[in-house]
Design a protein around this motif. Structure first.
Motif, PDB file in Angstrom:
ATOM      1  N   ILE A 139       0.856  -1.181   0.000  1.00  0.00           N
ATOM      2  CA  ILE A 139       0.000   0.000   0.000  1.00  0.00           C
ATOM      3  C   ILE A 139       0.893   1.231   0.000  1.00  0.00           C
ATOM      4  CG2 ILE A 139      -1.743   1.288   1.310  1.00  0.00           C
ATOM      5  CD1 ILE A 139      -2.616  -1.468   2.442  1.00  0.00           C
ATOM      6  N   ARG A 258     -10.192   3.874  -6.829  1.00  0.00           N
ATOM      7  CA  ARG A 258      -8.859   3.439  -6.408  1.00  0.00           C
ATOM      8  C   ARG A 258      -8.624   3.769  -4.934  1.00  0.00           C
ATOM      9  NH1 ARG A 258      -6.386   5.887 -10.024  1.00  0.00           N
ATOM     10  NH2 ARG A 258      -5.448   7.661  -8.942  1.00  0.00           N
ATOM     11  N   MET A 262      -7.867   1.103  -1.863  1.00  0.00           N
ATOM     12  CA  MET A 262      -6.696   1.214  -1.000  1.00  0.00           C
ATOM     13  C   MET A 262      -7.098   1.247   0.472  1.00  0.00           C
ATOM     14  SD  MET A 262      -4.254   3.935  -3.013  1.00  0.00           S
ATOM     15  CE  MET A 262      -3.087   3.967  -1.645  1.00  0.00           C
TER      16      MET A 262
END
Length: 334
Positions: A139, A258, A262
């Motif tokens: 991440i 997105r 995440m």
């Protein structure tokens, strides 16, 4: 409202070690009695669920609407109060990450279900361990380094550039526990200002961002997940507190998708259960970095009380009690 005090003479386990007196127990306990706990109690009351609040002092804001109150006069590691709370409720959650994970471990040893788990809290409440867990899960985060001494700050500055952010690893919030280090000569003074060497520190690269984003993610005990709309948060530059939340954030749909993905990955990376606030940065090129996680309802999600079908507080209560999660969708377009 009932104030519970520890009574070690009162038997509260049967021969098999199970907690006795089920008729006297309250379904949910919350460590912390501030505004977040109070709003969670309001959500729980809609389902007829009583809550016991634990706090360091009597008369907390949440205690005024709770079914009971347990006071920890000697601090969160007060053994008599821990036993009393375990006696009063089978399931415990927390209002902030400032309760040490060892307290949650003790409550679990006494037979309580504790969410988020001690293992998850131990990662999240230490910003270095949190960043390491996020990076290990691939991440995107800003470059960071553990700081053992001022020379570590100088070495990191040579690699990441100046200025940089110096942070306390524990107990920082709303900009407190952070300081901007402009140049190598400022490193020692900045470390001392944050309480080093008594307090452990980490350094992070300074990120120039276009906007701050946040997402509320709720995970159930069974892995069920819901995510609220991506929002933009705007901070008061002097008081370092969130003043404006734009829901949904004025960003492209692909960026929002997105960002949500995440945020979900971040909560999974720390094994979170319950409501988590995920703070993020959107950069000028459209990319997104995760900044920090909060293992509890978050100020960026307060709008959900009126704006969403199910508020972040109601879903937090549902998640920690093992109930199905509610719809996080907004009731109407902003």
């Amino acid at each position: 409202m009932t104030l519970y005090v520890a009574d070690p003479k009162l038997p509260w386990r049967d021969g098999d070690g199970h907690i006795a007196e089920p008729s006297l127990r309250t379904p949910l306990g919350i460590l912390g009695g501030g505004q977040l706990a109070r709003m969670t109690i309001e959500a729980a009351s809609a389902l007829g669920i009583d809550v016991v609040v634990a706090d360091l002092k009597p008369g907390s804001p949440a205690s005024r609407v709770a079914a009971g109150e347990v006071v920890f006069p000697l601090g969160w590691d007060d053994e008599a109060a821990i036993v009393t709370l375990a006696r009063r409720t089978p399931t415990i959650t927390l209002e902030s990450e400032f309760v040490d994970a060892s307290v949650l471990e003790r409550l679990r040893a006494l037979g309580c279900d504790v969410w988020t788990s001690p293992e998850s809290l131990r990662i999240v409440q230490d910003k270095l361990l949190q960043k390491q867990a996020l990076a290990a899960a691939a991440i995107a985060v800003a470059p960071f380094r553990a700081v053992e001494k001022p020379s570590d700050v100088v070495a990191f500055g040579r690699e990441a550039g100046w200025p940089l952010l110096l942070k306390t690893r524990r107990d920082g919030y709303d900009g407190y526990g952070n300081t901007l280090v402009q140049e190598p000569d400022d490193a020692a003074k900045a470390c001392s200002a944050l309480g080093w060497p008594a307090r452990r520190l980490l350094a992070e690269a300074f990120v120039t961002f276009e906007r701050e984003l946040a997402v509320i993610i709720v995970r159930g005990q069974d892995g069920e997940e819901v995510n609220y709309p991506v929002v933009e948060t705007q901070q008061d530059p002097e008081r370092h507190i969130c003043r404006v939340v734009l829901a949904p954030a004025p960003i492209l749909g692909e960026v929002a998708a997105r960002t949500s993905e995440m945020a979900v990955m971040a909560v999974r990376a720390v094994g979170g259960v319950g409501t988590f606030g995920v703070e993020m940065f959107q950069l000028a090129d459209g990319s997104v970095l995760v900044n920090e996680l909060a293992p509890r309802p978050h100020n960026s999600g307060h709008y959900s009380i009126e704006a969403c079908v199910t508020s972040q507080f109601a879903n937090h209560m549902r998640a920690v009690l093992g109930l199905p999660l509610g719809d996080p969708a907004m009731r109407a377009p902003a």
